[in-house]
Design a protein around this motif. Structure first.
Motif, PDB file in Angstrom:
ATOM      1  N   SER A 135      31.724  35.787  38.555  1.00  0.00           N
ATOM      2  CA  SER A 135      30.365  36.089  39.198  1.00  0.00           C
ATOM      3  C   SER A 135      30.229  36.223  40.894  1.00  0.00           C
ATOM      4  O   SER A 135      29.349  36.377  41.464  1.00  0.00           O
ATOM      5  N   GLU A 136      31.621  34.645  41.056  1.00  0.00           N
ATOM      6  CA  GLU A 136      31.408  35.196  42.257  1.00  0.00           C
ATOM      7  C   GLU A 136      32.466  35.918  42.744  1.00  0.00           C
ATOM      8  O   GLU A 136      32.338  35.816  44.350  1.00  0.00           O
ATOM      9  N   HIS A 137      32.994  37.160  42.270  1.00  0.00           N
ATOM     10  CA  HIS A 137      33.925  38.099  42.919  1.00  0.00           C
ATOM     11  C   HIS A 137      34.934  37.958  42.858  1.00  0.00           C
ATOM     12  O   HIS A 137      35.620  38.801  43.647  1.00  0.00           O
ATOM     13  N   SER A 138      35.639  36.929  42.448  1.00  0.00           N
ATOM     14  CA  SER A 138      36.910  36.656  42.822  1.00  0.00           C
ATOM     15  C   SER A 138      37.597  37.473  41.107  1.00  0.00           C
ATOM     16  O   SER A 138      36.998  37.764  39.635  1.00  0.00           O
ATOM     17  N   VAL A 139      38.685  37.698  41.442  1.00  0.00           N
ATOM     18  CA  VAL A 139      39.888  39.080  40.750  1.00  0.00           C
ATOM     19  C   VAL A 139      40.479  38.091  40.365  1.00  0.00           C
ATOM     20  O   VAL A 139      41.499  37.268  40.665  1.00  0.00           O
ATOM     21  N   ARG A 140      41.372  37.990  38.428  1.00  0.00           N
ATOM     22  CA  ARG A 140      42.109  37.997  38.096  1.00  0.00           C
ATOM     23  C   ARG A 140      42.445  39.101  37.721  1.00  0.00           C
ATOM     24  O   ARG A 140      42.060  39.662  36.893  1.00  0.00           O
ATOM     25  N   TYR A 141      44.219  39.212  37.524  1.00  0.00           N
ATOM     26  CA  TYR A 141      44.362  40.458  36.989  1.00  0.00           C
ATOM     27  C   TYR A 141      46.088  40.087  36.272  1.00  0.00           C
ATOM     28  O   TYR A 141      46.834  38.942  36.537  1.00  0.00           O
ATOM     29  N   THR A 142      46.571  40.754  35.425  1.00  0.00           N
ATOM     30  CA  THR A 142      47.457  40.538  34.879  1.00  0.00           C
ATOM     31  C   THR A 142      48.392  41.809  35.443  1.00  0.00           C
ATOM     32  O   THR A 142      47.901  43.382  35.655  1.00  0.00           O
ATOM     33  N   THR A 143      49.971  41.871  35.055  1.00  0.00           N
ATOM     34  CA  THR A 143      51.080  43.106  35.074  1.00  0.00           C
ATOM     35  C   THR A 143      51.972  43.086  34.756  1.00  0.00           C
ATOM     36  O   THR A 143      52.402  42.332  34.015  1.00  0.00           O
ATOM     37  N   ILE A 144      52.377  44.641  34.345  1.00  0.00           N
ATOM     38  CA  ILE A 144      53.220  44.960  33.348  1.00  0.00           C
ATOM     39  C   ILE A 144      54.684  44.422  33.311  1.00  0.00           C
ATOM     40  O   ILE A 144      55.090  44.359  34.021  1.00  0.00           O
ATOM     41  N   ASP A 145      55.628  43.461  33.016  1.00  0.00           N
ATOM     42  CA  ASP A 145      56.349  42.445  32.838  1.00  0.00           C
ATOM     43  C   ASP A 145      55.949  41.736  33.866  1.00  0.00           C
ATOM     44  O   ASP A 145      56.820  40.884  34.431  1.00  0.00           O
ATOM     45  N   ASN A 146      54.228  40.785  34.084  1.00  0.00           N
ATOM     46  CA  ASN A 146      54.769  39.652  34.967  1.00  0.00           C
ATOM     47  C   ASN A 146      55.284  40.777  36.293  1.00  0.00           C
ATOM     48  O   ASN A 146      55.653  39.414  37.291  1.00  0.00           O
ATOM     49  N   ALA A 147      55.151  41.871  36.495  1.00  0.00           N
ATOM     50  CA  ALA A 147      56.185  41.718  38.120  1.00  0.00           C
ATOM     51  C   ALA A 147      55.280  41.695  39.198  1.00  0.00           C
ATOM     52  O   ALA A 147      53.887  41.963  38.793  1.00  0.00           O
ATOM     53  N   PRO A 148      55.282  41.630  40.838  1.00  0.00           N
ATOM     54  CA  PRO A 148      54.729  41.682  41.261  1.00  0.00           C
ATOM     55  C   PRO A 148      53.707  43.190  41.385  1.00  0.00           C
ATOM     56  O   PRO A 148      54.568  44.543  41.168  1.00  0.00           O
ATOM     57  N   ALA A 149      52.389  43.579  42.178  1.00  0.00           N
ATOM     58  CA  ALA A 149      51.827  43.992  41.600  1.00  0.00           C
ATOM     59  C   ALA A 149      51.889  45.576  42.875  1.00  0.00           C
ATOM     60  O   ALA A 149      52.033  45.611  43.476  1.00  0.00           O
ATOM     61  N   ARG A 150      52.025  46.847  41.735  1.00  0.00           N
ATOM     62  CA  ARG A 150      52.462  47.961  42.930  1.00  0.00           C
ATOM     63  C   ARG A 150      51.104  49.103  42.745  1.00  0.00           C
ATOM     64  O   ARG A 150      51.744  50.044  42.842  1.00  0.00           O
ATOM     65  N   GLY A 151      50.003  48.975  42.198  1.00  0.00           N
ATOM     66  CA  GLY A 151      49.422  49.807  41.085  1.00  0.00           C
ATOM     67  C   GLY A 151      48.810  49.584  40.100  1.00  0.00           C
ATOM     68  O   GLY A 151      48.670  48.806  39.845  1.00  0.00           O
ATOM     69  N   ILE A 152      47.524  50.002  39.804  1.00  0.00           N
ATOM     70  CA  ILE A 152      46.576  50.308  38.924  1.00  0.00           C
ATOM     71  C   ILE A 152      47.681  51.186  38.010  1.00  0.00           C
ATOM     72  O   ILE A 152      46.867  52.364  37.445  1.00  0.00           O
ATOM     73  N   CYS A 153      46.813  50.829  36.421  1.00  0.00           N
ATOM     74  CA  CYS A 153      47.581  52.122  35.767  1.00  0.00           C
ATOM     75  C   CYS A 153      46.160  51.536  34.643  1.00  0.00           C
ATOM     76  O   CYS A 153      45.018  50.985  34.439  1.00  0.00           O
TER      77      CYS A 153
END
Length: 534
Positions: A331-349
Motif C-alpha cells: 500500500s506504500e508502493h514499495s516493491v518486492r520482487y524475485t528473479t530466476i536463479d536469484n540472480a541480479p535483475a536483468r529485466g522482466i519476463c
C-alpha cells in the motif's frame, strides 16, 4: 495396464493409464539352428518366424538384409530385432504389419529408448524415454536456433520465402535437436543409433520448418498448411542423428493455427472424454483456446505471446537467469520482487509483467483503463543500484498499453468462443492452463487483470509441458496415436478474423479486468479489501 507417473506434467495433473504399445518394440529370436535343414534364405526364414510370432506380416529393408546374414554367420545363438508398426493402425490401436528397423547380436530386449520432443517457437525440449516402462531417463533443452531470425512465427515465415531461407531454417532446428540428442547420448553413455523412435509436439509452422515444407500458405492465400498429418517417416528423412530408420511422428494439427502441441494438451487433459465442459488455454507466442467435452470440441487461435513473453516491453526479457519473475507492491508502493536463479535483475519476463499489472491495479497506481492515475509515464520495479547492469528496470505506460492489447485479444477470443456455442462461464467445470507459460503464469494475477476467467480455483489446473507429455504418450502407445488423430477430426475451428463479435468483445476487454466487473467477483472483492485498508 501400466500406471506410471507422467513426470513432464505438473504434479496436480491426474495420471493417465494406458497400455504400453510403443512406436518400436524389441523381440529376441533364437537363430542357433535356423535353416539347418532348409535352403530357404536367412532373411526369408526370419521374416517367416516374425510373422508366426506376431501374427502379422513383417518387412525387412534391403539395408538390413546383410546384417541378418552377418549375425547368422558369426555364430550368434540369438539376435534382437527392433520393429515398428505400420501406418495401418486398426480401431483397437493395433498394427496390421511391422517393419524391421534394427538388428543386434544377442538379447537386448531389456533396453529400448526413444525421444519425446517439444519444439517451441522459443525453446526446444528433448526427453529421453525408456520405451520398456515409459519412464523419463533424462532431458535436455535449449533455445530454438531459429530465434536468430525473430521470436515470432511470422518473422520466420517471411525468412522462409527468401532464397535458401527455408533450408537454413530447417538446418537450424535440426542442428538444435541433434545437439540436444548428442548431449543426452553423452550423459547416458548411448550411441545415437540406440535411439529407435521419435515423437514430436509442435505448432503447425514449426512442423513445416522441421520438415522443410513451405509455410507461406499458412498466413496467406489459401490460408492452409501443406500438411496437417505427415504420418510416420524415417528419421533420416530430416537428418536426425538417431537410428536412420527410426520411425518419426509429428503430432497432427488442425488448419494453420491449432498445432500438435495444442492437441497434445487435449489428449493429456482428457477433456475430450469428460462429460462436463472444459476450457483449455495455451498462451505462448500465439494463444490457442479449446472448449468442449466428450461430445464436441471447438477451437480458435490468435496472436498473443510476444508482449507476455517480454518481447515488446522496454525492459522485457525471456524467462532466463536474472529475469524478474514475481512482483508484489504494498500500500506504500514499495516493491518486492524475485528473479530466476536469484540472480541480479536483468529485466522482466512474462510472469513478472502479469504480476506487475495486477499489483499496479490493485493498489490504485493504474486505473481500470490501465492508465497511471498520477500522470507518470513509468513505474520503477528495480532501482539502478540493484540491477545487474546498473540501470533502472521499469514498466512504462507504453508497455502497459501493449500488454493490455494482448490481454484484450485473449479475453475477447475466449468470450467469442464461449458465446458462439451458446455456453456460459458457469457451465465450465474445468480450466486447463497448458504450455510452459501457463505453468509459470501467476494464476491470481492473471485473473485479476482479466487474462484468465474468474472460475473456482479448485477447477483450474496447470498441465505443464503438455506438448512434451503428449509426445511421450504417443511414442509409447499406438492407441494414443490413433486417439490424437481422432481428436483432430473432432475439432471445429472458429476463425476470429471473420467474426463480427470479436472487435466488440475486444473493446470491452481492454479494461481491468473487464468492462463487466460482474464477470470477476473475486477481483471486486480484492479491490474492496485493499481500498478498505486491510
Amino acid at each position: 495396464m501400466n500406471n506410471y507417473r507422467p513426470v513432464i506434467l505438473a504434479e496436480q495433473t491426474v495420471l493417465n493409464d494406458f497400455e504400453l504399445d510403443p512406436l518400436t518394440r524389441k523381440i529376441s529370436i533364437d537363430i542357433s539352428r535356423r535353416g539347418e535343414q532348409s535352403n530357404k534364405g536367412m532373411v526369408d526364414s526370419l521374416r517367416q518366424t516374425l510373422h508366426q510370432r506376431l501374427g502379422v506380416p513383417v518387412s525387412i529393408p534391403v539395408p538390413l538384409m546383410n546384417d541378418v546374414l552377418k549375425f547368422g554367420r558369426d555364430g550368434n545363438e540369438a539376435i534382437t530385432v527392433t520393429l515398428t508398426a505400420s501406418h495401418d493402425i486398426n480401431e483397437e490401436g493395433k498394427a496390421g504389419s511391422y517393419q524391421l528397423i534394427n538388428l543386434e547380436p544377442g538379447d537386448h530386449t531389456d533396453f529400448n529408448v526413444g525421444l519425446a520432443i517439444d519444439i517451441g517457437t522459443t525453446t526446444v525440449v528433448v526427453y529421453l524415454v525408456n520405451m520398456i516402462n515409459g519412464d523419463i531417463i533424462g532431458k535436455a533443452s535449449d533455445y530454438n536456433g531459429q530465434i536468430k531470425f525473430g521470436d515470432d512465427i511470422l518473422s520466420r515465415i517471411m525468412v522462409a520465402r527468401e532464397e535458401k531461407g527455408l533450408k537454413e531454417l530447417q538446418a537450424l532446428i535440426v542442428n538444435t535437436l541433434n545437439e540436444l540428442i548428442q548431449n543426452l547420448c553423452t550423459q547416458f553413455s548411448l550411441k545415437p543409433h540406440d535411439i529407435n523412435g521419435v515423437c514430436i509436439g509442435a505448432n503447425t509452422t514449426m512442423v513445416h520448418l522441421l520438415l522443410g515444407l513451405d509455410p507461406g500458405s499458412i498466413c496467406r492465400e489459401p490460408y492452409k498448411p501443406v500438411v496437417n498429418n505427415a504420418e510416420v517417416f524415417c528419421a533420416k528423412d530430416i537428418g536426425l542423428d538417431v537410428n536412420p530408420l527410426a520411425p518419426t511422428y509429428c503430432l497432427p494439427s488442425i488448419g494453420s493455427y491449432i498445432g500438435g502441441d495444442v492437441l497434445a494438451g487435449i489428449l493429456v487433459s482428457g477433456m475430450h472424454k469428460q462429460e462436463e465442459t472444459s476450457l483449455l488455454v495455451d498462451i505462448g507466442t500465439n494463444g490457442e483456446f479449446i472448449l468442449g467435452n466428450h461430445e464436441w470440441l471447438v477451437a480458435c487461435a490468435g496472436a498473443a505471446g510476444p508482449a507476455l513473453e517480454g518481447g515488446v516491453t522496454e525492459c522485457g526479457i525471456r524467462a532466463e537467469q536474472g529475469a524478474v519473475d514475481h512482483v508484489e507492491i504494498d500500500s506504500e508502493h514499495s516493491v518486492r520482487y524475485t528473479t530466476i536463479d536469484n540472480a541480479p535483475a536483468r529485466g522482466i519476463c512474462g510472469s513478472g509483467l502479469i504480476d506487475i499489472l495486477a499489483e499496479l491495479f490493485l493498489n490504485g497506481i493504474i486505473d481500470r483503463a490501465a492508465r497511471f492515475t498520477d500522470g507518470r509515464e513509468r513505474f520503477i520495479i528495480v532501482p539502478a543500484h540493484e540491477s545487474a547492469e546498473g540501470r533502472e528496470i521499469f514498466i512504462s505506460q507504453k508497455d502497459i498499453s501493449s500488454l493490455m492489447r494482448t490481454k484484450g485479444a485473449v479475453n475477447a477470443a475466449l468470450e467469442v468462443l464461449i458465446e458462439s456455442v451458446g455456453c456460459r462461464w458457469e457451465e465450465i467445470v474445468k480450466f486447463y492452463a497448458a504450455g510452459a507459460f501457463g505453468q509459470y503464469l501467476p494464476l491470481e494475477s492473471a485473473i485479476t487483470i482479466g487474462l484468465y476467467p474468474d472460475l473456482p480455483r479448485e477447477h483450474m489446473m496447470r498441465l505443464g509441458n503438455s506438448s512434451g507429455e503428449g509426445a511421450r504418450q504417443v511414442l509409447l502407445s499406438n492407441e494414443k496415436r490413433r486417439e490424437i488423430e481422432q481428436i483432430a477430426n473432432k475439432i471445429t475451428y472458429f476463425e476470429m478474423n471473420a467474426n463480427n463479435m470479436f472487435m466488440d468483445k475486444y473493446c470491452g476487454s481492454r479494461f481491468l479486468p473487464h468492462t463487466n466487473m460482474d464477470l470477476f467477483p473475486s477481483v471486486k472483492e480484492k479491490l474492496a479489501v485493499r481500498q478498505s485498508g486491510f
